[in-house]
Design an enzyme around this catalytic site. Structure first.
Site, PDB file in Angstrom:
ATOM      1  N   GLU A  95     -81.832  56.194 -39.646  1.00 12.28           N
ATOM      2  CA  GLU A  95     -82.936  56.668 -40.468  1.00 12.28           C
ATOM      3  C   GLU A  95     -84.234  56.837 -39.670  1.00 12.28           C
ATOM      4  OE1 GLU A  95     -83.142  54.214 -43.983  1.00 12.28           O
ATOM      5  OE2 GLU A  95     -81.250  55.006 -44.760  1.00 12.28           O
TER       6      GLU A  95
ATOM      7  N   GLU B 225     -74.252  56.259 -44.787  1.00 12.06           N
ATOM      8  CA  GLU B 225     -74.501  55.318 -45.879  1.00 12.06           C
ATOM      9  C   GLU B 225     -74.478  56.101 -47.182  1.00 12.06           C
ATOM     10  OE1 GLU B 225     -78.176  53.195 -45.529  1.00 12.06           O
ATOM     11  OE2 GLU B 225     -77.861  52.667 -43.418  1.00 12.06           O
TER      12      GLU B 225
END
Length: 580
Positions: free
Chosen positions: A192, A312
């Site tokens: 991220e 994810e």
């Protein structure tokens, strides 16, 4: 994880281009016409390598995240509440059917100062130990640089050289440590990625490109198995927005390496994912958000020979607990996600920070949820418009109708326990309309105590059955109360009903409380039902954004369709609540 997403698409930078593997092949064929067999051989190798990357990522489906352990930002892997990782845990995860495991690792507290930025040997050994256990179990394994992304990598705009030196030092040491590990070990450059200092898309894209490119160079030049190890590159914020995937497409195109995969994350349409703004259902809007995201990464990457890993996925509300989103709506989300990922050839890795699979008990906290997830890996399951059928105790029982979502299956019957109910007597089916008769509801509800009186299962030609709760209810009763902004609860006799959402408005009709762009507040952040305690809790976060002295009208919406109003007034730290 992301909040509201920018859905303004830009023209794809890859529009009209082929994958690097095909481009190389065509270039080789062009040279062949000029008499260069070596170029043709190189092109063929490139195409085979691209195919190998696609095959490896396909073999990684399905995957699981070992979250909140080695990625914890405290002193060790237990600092976020999970126990130490054991071989038995990995053995049991493998037994659930997972073929890959993502092992997030945060390195910041385990790294020395400049200029060497040496990783703590004991911690690195521990990471290697867990990786080796997973490889021995037969997993494909993915390791990364995790929460460092926001802890210090985000400072790259103001400290480019310092951040890059530290980042490079980690990958130099990891590349050296794992050089000779099997090809089933995969490297992910950073989790991220994000940068401080505003929303300068061009600047942020350039910084991420520099990180991804540097990571690629370091690993490839380290030799051994790293020369063709699968490398995974994220988009900015691991977002699936078109601008973000286009930026990563540019990087992958420039690298010209067929042993590279792209990764994004997906936590659902934000109002649904956290249950705010009335997003209580997995409706057409929430479904379209999912299909659009998966279609974008498919069209930009997979269709052009670059594999995609959904590193994810889950629902953001799960960070609090898995009850933030209503069970049936949650099941529909996961059923559809697994299906659409399969149709787009996207490998999925479930985010689990300990809230799903028990780290020592080795059981699923919500077996029904996992059954739906596991089924979605290979097939579709039928669902329905709801998993709840409400009958008011104060009224005569009537038949109740649900709309079936067949999802390509066929309805085969309705069952109570091990007993098949009788079609025509206990229920009828007309097209996609399932009606449970008044006689069946009466018989199965017994004395009609408040709450769930019976559990039925609609069965389909494939997939998992759809649970239907027969619930007896009456309109909830709320009572006057006093308390403080730090501790206030509305005494509530739920009378079998279940809370869906809550609105909050001032007397002039404007929205009150947090997220004042909507009257519907966030479930479990602003309010939460306490069924066992007979109360509805209003949180300090809610009152922190309520005007002092102004009366707020709350409207509680229940899954039966009932609505009940209530008034609260804050005076300093004191709160008074009155039933409407």
């Amino acid at each position: 994880m992301s909040g509201l997403r920018d859905r303004t698409g830009k023209t794809r930078r890859w529009a009209g281009l082929l994958t690097s593997g095909v481009v190389t092949l065509l270039a080789g064929l062009s040279v062949l016409a000029a008499g260069s067999p070596e170029a043709v051989a190189d092109a063929g190798h490139h195409k085979r390598a691209s195919s190998a990357a696609m095959s490896q990522v396909a073999a990684m489906q399905p995957g699981w995240n070992l979250g909140n352990s080695l990625d914890a930002t405290g002193s060790d892997e237990t600092s976020w509440g999970n126990p130490r990782i054991t071989e038995a845990l990995l053995d049991n995860v493998r037994a659930q059917g997972f073929k890959s495991i993502r092992i997030p690792v945060t390195w910041g507290r385990h790294q020395g100062p400049a200029p060497d930025h040496a990783l703590d040997a004991e911690y690195l050994d521990r990471v290697e130990e867990v990786v080796d256990w997973a490889l021995a179990d037969g997993f494909h394994v993915m390791i990364n640089i995790h929460h460092d992304s926001w802890q210090w990598i985000a400072d790259m705009p103001s400290d480019r050289a310092g951040v890059l030196a530290r980042y490079n030092a980690i990958w130099e040491q990891l590349a050296d440590t794992f050089r000779d590990h099997p090809s089933r070990l995969v490297f992910e450059s950073v989790n991220e990625p994000q940068f401080n200092g505003g929303l300068d898309d061009a600047r942020n894209a350039a910084l991420l490109d520099e990180l991804n490119t540097s990571f690629h160079r370091i690993v490839r030049q380290s030799g051994g198995g790293n020369t063709d190890r699968l490398l995974v590159l994220p988009t900015l914020h691991t977002s699936a927005d078109q601008a973000r995937v286009d930026e990563l497409a540019d990087t992958i195109d420039a690298l010209g390496d067929p042993r590279v995969a792209a990764t994004v994350h997906y936590y659902g349409y934000w109002p649904f994912s956290v249950n705010v703004a009335g997003g209580t259902r997995f409706d057409a809007t929430a479904q379209k958000d999912l299909t659009d995201a998966f279609d974008r990464v498919h069209d930009t990457f997979v269709a052009r020979g670059v594999p995609v890993i959904l590193g994810e996925y889950g629902l953001l509300g799960f960070d609090r607990h898995t009850g933030t989103v209503q069970q049936g709506e949650k099941l529909k989300f996961f059923e559809f996600l697994g299906y659409h990922a399969r149709t787009r050839n996207i490998t999925t890795m479930l985010w689990d920070n300990g809230q799903h699979f028990q780290r020592t008990g080795f059981r699923w906290n919500d077996p029904e949820l996992f059954a739906q997830i596991r089924s979605s890996w290979t097939t579709r399951s039928g669902t329905a418009s709801s998993d709840q059928v409400f009958s008011a105790r104060s009224e005569a029982v009537t038949g109740k109708t649900l709309t079936l979502n067949l999802n390509g299956t066929s309805f085969t019957g309705l069952r109570h326990g091990s007993t098949d109910l009788v079609r025509g007597r206990d229920y009828t089916v007309q097209g996609d309309r399932l009606t449970i008769t008044a006689a069946a509801i009466t018989r199965l509800s017994g004395s009609r105590a408040y709450g769930t009186n019976a559990v039925l299962h609609a069965r389909f030609s494939r997939g998992v059955p759809w649970r239907i709760d027969l619930i007896t209810h009456d309109t909830p009763v709320l009572r006057d109360a006093t308390g403080t902004t730090g501790s206030f609860a509305v005494p509530t006799d739920f009378r079998g009903d279940r809370l869906a959402t809550m609105e909050a408005k001032y007397a002039d009709g404007t929205n009150a409380g947090p997220h004042d762009w909507t009257s519907y507040k966030e479930f479990d952040r602003a309010f939460a039902p306490d069924y066992a305690g007979g109360a509805t809790v209003l949180t300090s976060d809610f009152f922190a954004e309520v005007r002092d002295g102004a009366r707020v009208t709350l409207t509680f919406h229940y899954w039966s369709g009932a609505k009940v109003t209530y008034h609260v007034t804050k005076s300093g730290t004191s709160v008074t609540g009155t039933a409407a």
